[in-house]
Design a protein around this motif. Structure first.
Motif, PDB file in Angstrom:
ATOM      1  N   PRO A 451       0.779  -1.133   0.118  1.00  0.00           N
ATOM      2  CA  PRO A 451       0.080  -0.020  -0.123  1.00  0.00           C
ATOM      3  C   PRO A 451       0.871   1.055  -0.171  1.00  0.00           C
ATOM      4  O   PRO A 451       0.601   2.090  -0.684  1.00  0.00           O
ATOM      5  CB  PRO A 451      -0.730  -0.225   1.369  1.00  0.00           C
ATOM      6  CG  PRO A 451      -0.542  -1.715   1.585  1.00  0.00           C
ATOM      7  CD  PRO A 451       0.454  -2.103   0.940  1.00  0.00           C
ATOM      8  N   MET A 452       2.042   1.215   0.709  1.00  0.00           N
ATOM      9  CA  MET A 452       2.756   2.461   0.751  1.00  0.00           C
ATOM     10  C   MET A 452       3.463   2.745  -0.321  1.00  0.00           C
ATOM     11  O   MET A 452       3.084   3.964  -1.213  1.00  0.00           O
ATOM     12  CB  MET A 452       3.857   2.233   1.697  1.00  0.00           C
ATOM     13  CG  MET A 452       4.974   3.434   1.853  1.00  0.00           C
ATOM     14  SD  MET A 452       4.062   5.117   2.184  1.00  0.00           S
ATOM     15  CE  MET A 452       3.905   4.684   3.983  1.00  0.00           C
ATOM     16  N   GLN A 453       3.968   1.759  -1.391  1.00  0.00           N
ATOM     17  CA  GLN A 453       4.379   2.083  -2.729  1.00  0.00           C
ATOM     18  C   GLN A 453       3.285   2.618  -3.665  1.00  0.00           C
ATOM     19  O   GLN A 453       3.456   3.407  -4.444  1.00  0.00           O
ATOM     20  CB  GLN A 453       5.124   1.033  -3.203  1.00  0.00           C
ATOM     21  CG  GLN A 453       5.859   1.087  -4.715  1.00  0.00           C
ATOM     22  CD  GLN A 453       6.834   2.263  -4.301  1.00  0.00           C
ATOM     23  OE1 GLN A 453       7.822   2.298  -3.650  1.00  0.00           O
ATOM     24  NE2 GLN A 453       6.648   3.281  -5.411  1.00  0.00           N
ATOM     25  N   THR A 454       2.073   1.885  -3.529  1.00  0.00           N
ATOM     26  CA  THR A 454       0.818   2.290  -4.239  1.00  0.00           C
ATOM     27  C   THR A 454       0.784   3.714  -4.248  1.00  0.00           C
ATOM     28  O   THR A 454       0.350   4.357  -5.078  1.00  0.00           O
ATOM     29  CB  THR A 454      -0.290   1.212  -4.070  1.00  0.00           C
ATOM     30  OG1 THR A 454       0.226   0.062  -4.206  1.00  0.00           O
ATOM     31  CG2 THR A 454      -1.510   1.677  -5.016  1.00  0.00           C
ATOM     32  N   PHE A 455       0.605   4.144  -2.944  1.00  0.00           N
ATOM     33  CA  PHE A 455       0.239   5.450  -2.624  1.00  0.00           C
ATOM     34  C   PHE A 455       1.318   6.367  -3.113  1.00  0.00           C
ATOM     35  O   PHE A 455       1.046   7.408  -3.713  1.00  0.00           O
ATOM     36  CB  PHE A 455       0.090   5.637  -0.870  1.00  0.00           C
ATOM     37  CG  PHE A 455       0.086   7.130  -0.814  1.00  0.00           C
ATOM     38  CD1 PHE A 455      -1.005   7.893  -0.713  1.00  0.00           C
ATOM     39  CD2 PHE A 455       1.286   7.655  -0.234  1.00  0.00           C
ATOM     40  CE1 PHE A 455      -0.780   9.249  -0.370  1.00  0.00           C
ATOM     41  CE2 PHE A 455       1.330   8.911   0.384  1.00  0.00           C
ATOM     42  CZ  PHE A 455       0.134   9.774   0.299  1.00  0.00           C
ATOM     43  N   LEU A 456       2.619   6.007  -2.764  1.00  0.00           N
ATOM     44  CA  LEU A 456       3.648   7.084  -3.681  1.00  0.00           C
ATOM     45  C   LEU A 456       3.600   7.052  -5.227  1.00  0.00           C
ATOM     46  O   LEU A 456       3.925   8.152  -5.646  1.00  0.00           O
ATOM     47  CB  LEU A 456       4.985   6.263  -3.204  1.00  0.00           C
ATOM     48  CG  LEU A 456       5.498   6.484  -1.524  1.00  0.00           C
ATOM     49  CD1 LEU A 456       6.606   5.747  -1.257  1.00  0.00           C
ATOM     50  CD2 LEU A 456       5.353   7.932  -1.005  1.00  0.00           C
ATOM     51  N   ASP A 457       2.921   5.990  -5.766  1.00  0.00           N
ATOM     52  CA  ASP A 457       3.022   5.921  -7.012  1.00  0.00           C
ATOM     53  C   ASP A 457       1.852   6.927  -7.358  1.00  0.00           C
ATOM     54  O   ASP A 457       1.978   7.708  -8.346  1.00  0.00           O
ATOM     55  CB  ASP A 457       2.582   4.436  -7.694  1.00  0.00           C
ATOM     56  CG  ASP A 457       3.941   3.757  -7.718  1.00  0.00           C
ATOM     57  OD1 ASP A 457       5.017   4.286  -7.692  1.00  0.00           O
ATOM     58  OD2 ASP A 457       3.734   2.524  -8.079  1.00  0.00           O
ATOM     59  N   LEU A 463      -0.340  14.009 -11.829  1.00  0.00           N
ATOM     60  CA  LEU A 463      -0.444  14.814 -12.852  1.00  0.00           C
ATOM     61  C   LEU A 463      -0.585  13.918 -14.459  1.00  0.00           C
ATOM     62  O   LEU A 463      -0.957  14.498 -15.467  1.00  0.00           O
ATOM     63  CB  LEU A 463       0.414  15.823 -13.053  1.00  0.00           C
ATOM     64  CG  LEU A 463       0.391  16.775 -11.742  1.00  0.00           C
ATOM     65  CD1 LEU A 463       1.429  18.152 -11.790  1.00  0.00           C
ATOM     66  CD2 LEU A 463      -1.048  17.441 -11.751  1.00  0.00           C
ATOM     67  N   LYS A 464       0.011  12.852 -14.439  1.00  0.00           N
ATOM     68  CA  LYS A 464       0.173  12.128 -15.707  1.00  0.00           C
ATOM     69  C   LYS A 464      -1.008  11.172 -15.858  1.00  0.00           C
ATOM     70  O   LYS A 464      -1.195  10.813 -16.993  1.00  0.00           O
ATOM     71  CB  LYS A 464       1.289  11.400 -15.874  1.00  0.00           C
ATOM     72  CG  LYS A 464       2.559  12.258 -15.933  1.00  0.00           C
ATOM     73  CD  LYS A 464       4.055  11.259 -15.821  1.00  0.00           C
ATOM     74  CE  LYS A 464       4.028  10.299 -16.844  1.00  0.00           C
ATOM     75  NZ  LYS A 464       5.245   9.511 -16.806  1.00  0.00           N
ATOM     76  N   ASP A 465      -1.730  10.895 -14.728  1.00  0.00           N
ATOM     77  CA  ASP A 465      -2.874   9.840 -14.880  1.00  0.00           C
ATOM     78  C   ASP A 465      -4.010  10.762 -15.788  1.00  0.00           C
ATOM     79  O   ASP A 465      -4.240  11.743 -15.483  1.00  0.00           O
ATOM     80  CB  ASP A 465      -3.351   9.592 -13.360  1.00  0.00           C
ATOM     81  CG  ASP A 465      -2.384   8.791 -12.579  1.00  0.00           C
ATOM     82  OD1 ASP A 465      -1.809   8.076 -13.273  1.00  0.00           O
ATOM     83  OD2 ASP A 465      -2.548   8.743 -11.375  1.00  0.00           O
ATOM     84  N   HIS A 466      -4.663   9.607 -16.556  1.00  0.00           N
ATOM     85  CA  HIS A 466      -5.409  10.047 -17.586  1.00  0.00           C
ATOM     86  C   HIS A 466      -6.553  10.886 -17.039  1.00  0.00           C
ATOM     87  O   HIS A 466      -6.591  12.203 -17.843  1.00  0.00           O
ATOM     88  CB  HIS A 466      -5.928   8.834 -18.267  1.00  0.00           C
ATOM     89  CG  HIS A 466      -6.885   9.455 -19.510  1.00  0.00           C
ATOM     90  ND1 HIS A 466      -6.512   9.701 -20.679  1.00  0.00           N
ATOM     91  CD2 HIS A 466      -8.203   9.172 -19.569  1.00  0.00           C
ATOM     92  CE1 HIS A 466      -7.727   9.889 -21.494  1.00  0.00           C
ATOM     93  NE2 HIS A 466      -8.700   9.565 -20.658  1.00  0.00           N
ATOM     94  N   LEU A 467      -7.422  10.480 -16.163  1.00  0.00           N
ATOM     95  CA  LEU A 467      -8.451  11.640 -15.733  1.00  0.00           C
ATOM     96  C   LEU A 467      -8.096  12.652 -15.337  1.00  0.00           C
ATOM     97  O   LEU A 467      -8.591  13.872 -15.343  1.00  0.00           O
ATOM     98  CB  LEU A 467      -9.227  10.775 -14.948  1.00  0.00           C
ATOM     99  CG  LEU A 467     -10.056   9.546 -15.512  1.00  0.00           C
ATOM    100  CD1 LEU A 467     -11.024   8.983 -14.621  1.00  0.00           C
ATOM    101  CD2 LEU A 467     -10.960  10.144 -16.861  1.00  0.00           C
ATOM    102  N   THR A 468      -6.955  12.946 -14.508  1.00  0.00           N
ATOM    103  CA  THR A 468      -6.425  14.068 -13.709  1.00  0.00           C
ATOM    104  C   THR A 468      -5.838  15.092 -14.868  1.00  0.00           C
ATOM    105  O   THR A 468      -6.481  15.998 -15.031  1.00  0.00           O
ATOM    106  CB  THR A 468      -5.310  13.613 -12.679  1.00  0.00           C
ATOM    107  OG1 THR A 468      -5.718  12.860 -11.767  1.00  0.00           O
ATOM    108  CG2 THR A 468      -5.016  14.963 -12.007  1.00  0.00           C
ATOM    109  N   ALA A 469      -5.112  14.332 -15.651  1.00  0.00           N
ATOM    110  CA  ALA A 469      -4.537  15.094 -16.662  1.00  0.00           C
ATOM    111  C   ALA A 469      -5.747  15.969 -17.604  1.00  0.00           C
ATOM    112  O   ALA A 469      -5.539  17.050 -17.998  1.00  0.00           O
ATOM    113  CB  ALA A 469      -3.607  14.466 -17.689  1.00  0.00           C
TER     114      ALA A 469
END
Length: 553
Positions: A451-457, A463-469
């Motif tokens: 979960p920690m690495q998933t959160f950090l990712d 900003l690169k994730d499709h819906l956010t972008a």
């Protein structure tokens, strides 16, 4: 972005599935079925293209219900327009979206046809919802084994009308859905009465896929991860397992004992280039350095990925020839044999099922990746139980640096045994014939998330994730416009200031010239006055001289 993605372009995404459903409901009230189909397709594409949804969001009954409602309204009108047909019924229609020259689902269709369980010549219908299908591919892949029909280019409602018209004429005994994730037309067309049996083949299994929750279909999962997930997490307790089938091309005798290790990976570029903690392009040069051997990469790859690998090889002073890139092969199985591969490394971050099966069939030992995100990423449950799984690059490098050929020979036999048990033509036929009583797949391996690495990712790639972008795109666009406007204004001010500076310098020069001219004129005037003064004094002196002379006479 495709035009059908307009539902997410330029605006914040929907805060809930209910908010999205309400928007589609308003379109249904006005009978704007084309816009409704477009909205659903755009919504699914928006979700599936976002990294955060992969291997997390698989299905939603609201979306499937909306598609079915559209089809239920459109179908009766099409029935009246297409009266009962007297032609013979076809045994099977395969309804898909489009095909690719390289791609698992295109191969699956060929495998299903080859079982002979779906009639002498099934009809392959392509909805082509993005108007991008290559009409030459079906003939190249299947020849005369299928009858091919592709929806004409046009709107989604036109494609739904076409699908119903064809299905009402063909009246298939069995309809197999092999739709792309976002194909709202196929799911709207899959009404309960269009065939005696409808099979939903869940090949779009690691992302949101329309049709997953349809209750009137035989839900088929082609691998253990999908089967167990759909059954346990999604509650689809009537699903069955149809194993992936790869034609048996035999095994080869190993001839490179004692030589440096030859490794290979295969898959489309998206399987290697997703944002992830570990980069394939960074590990490959280290892998080659550790084994002292050669690595073969089969499949398309971006220029950026290849350049990163080549740069890594240069940094380690490794000859470029020890990395071999093959953009496409007709058979991964044959390619592995031809290049005398010792170990097959599954693709990562996203694993590939069919290529791993070909490797096991060829008797090639496999090394898989135990992804911290999900078993759907690494695909570890497709492999024979004894296959080595790495969690960190150091584990991978240590294993490959120390593995001996006796161990590889043992794993070669295990890989082949796993293939013969689960992935032969007979295994697939047995599952198809068994209906709801098909054999279950092997159990899943233990998998632990991080979960920690998933959160950090999520933070790093936000900003690169499709819906956010997509949501911030208008803001970024406006910022770009503002920057351009500011740059233009600054340039104009600078030009004006520069012009004013030039004018000031010119005026100063002109003033200096006028001053110089005035000074010169003054000097000239002074000289003339001095001359005049001297002339007057001279004349006065001459007058006085004459006066003196007159007195002294």
């Amino acid at each position: 972005m495709n035009s059908t993605d307009s539902a997410v372009a330029g605006a914040p995404f929907y805060p809930s599935i209910e908010a999205f459903a309400n928007e589609v409901e308003r379109l249904l009230v006005t009978c704007d079925f084309d816009a409704a189909l477009e909205r659903i397709q755009g919504f699914v594409r928006g979700v599936m293209f976002d990294r955060r949804s992969v291997a997390k969001v698989f299905a939603d009954p609201v979306l499937d219900s909306l598609c079915q409602r559209i089809g239920a309204v459109v179908a009766p009108a099409m029935t009246r327009a297409n009266p009962a047909c007297t032609e013979d019924r076809v045994d099977c229609v395969i309804l898909a979206t489009e095909l690719y020259r390289a791609g698992g689902h295109s191969a699956v269709i060929g495998d299903l046809i080859s079982t002979g369980r779906f009639g002498p010549r099934p009809v392959l219908m392509l909805t082509d919802t993005l108007n991008s299908a290559d009409a030459t591919i079906p003939g190249e892949r299947y020849g005369d084994l299928v009858e091919i029909a592709i929806a004409p280019s046009g709107s989604l409602i036109d494609k739904l009308h076409w699908a119903f018209a064809r299905l009402f004429v063909l009246r298939p005994r069995r309809l197999i859905l092999l739709n792309h994730h976002y194909d709202s037309v196929a799911i709207a067309a899959a009404q309960p009465n269009v065939a005696d049996e409808i099979v939903f083949y869940h090949h779009g299994d690691h992302q949101l896929c329309l049709g997953t929750t349809l209750t009137h279909t035989l839900h088929v999962d082609p691998h253990p991860m999908g089967y167990h997930h759909c059954r346990v997490e999604l509650g689809l307790t009537d699903n069955v397992y149809w194993p992936l089938d790869v034609t048996d091309l035999g095994t080869r005798t190993r001839t490179n004992h004692g030589s440096a290790l030859r490794t290979c990976s295969s898959g489309s570029s998206n399987k290697f280039e997703l944002d992830y903690k570990y980069r394939y392009a960074d590990i490959v040069p280290q892998l080659i350095a550790r084994t002292g051997g050669t690595h073969v990469h089969i499949g398309p790859a971006s220029e950026g990925l290849l350049q990163r690998i080549h740069d890594g090889l240069d940094d380690l002073a490794i000859p470029q020839a020890r990395f071999i890139h093959i953009p496409w092969v007709s058979s991964v199985w044959r390619a592995l044999e031809h290049h005398q591969i010792d170990v097959y490394l599954t693709s990562f971050p996203l694993g590939g099922g069919r290529a791993a099966i070909e490797a096991m069939g060829a008797g090639i030992p496999i090394v898989g990746h135990d992804s911290f995100l999900s078993s759907f990423y690494g695909g570890q449950d497709m492999l024979y139980p004894e296959a080595y799984l790495w969690k960190t690059p150091d584990q991978l490098l240590d294993y490959l640096g120390n593995v001996d050929f006796q161990q590889l020979e043992r794993e070669s036999r295990l890989a082949r045994m796993h293939y013969e048990r689960y992935h032969t033509r007979d295994s697939l036929i047995t599952a198809i014939d068994a209906g709801n009583m098909a054999p279950v797949p092997p159990p899943l391996r233990p998998q632990r998330s991080d979960p920690m690495q998933t959160f950090l990712d999520d933070v790093q790639y936000a900003l690169k994730d499709h819906l956010t972008a997509t949501a911030i795109a208008p803001i970024l666009t406006q910022l770009d416009r503002d920057r351009v406007e500011r740059a233009v204004r600054d340039a104009e001010v600078e030009a004006l200031e520069q012009s004013q500076r030039h004018k000031t310098v010119a005026l100063l020069k002109l003033y200096a010239q006028e001053v110089e001219r005035a000074r010169a004129h003054g000097e000239q005037l002074s000289a003339r006055l001095a001359m005049i003064e001297r002339s007057r004094l001279w004349r006065f002196a001459r007058f006085m001289q004459r006066a003196v002379r007159l007195i002294w006479r």
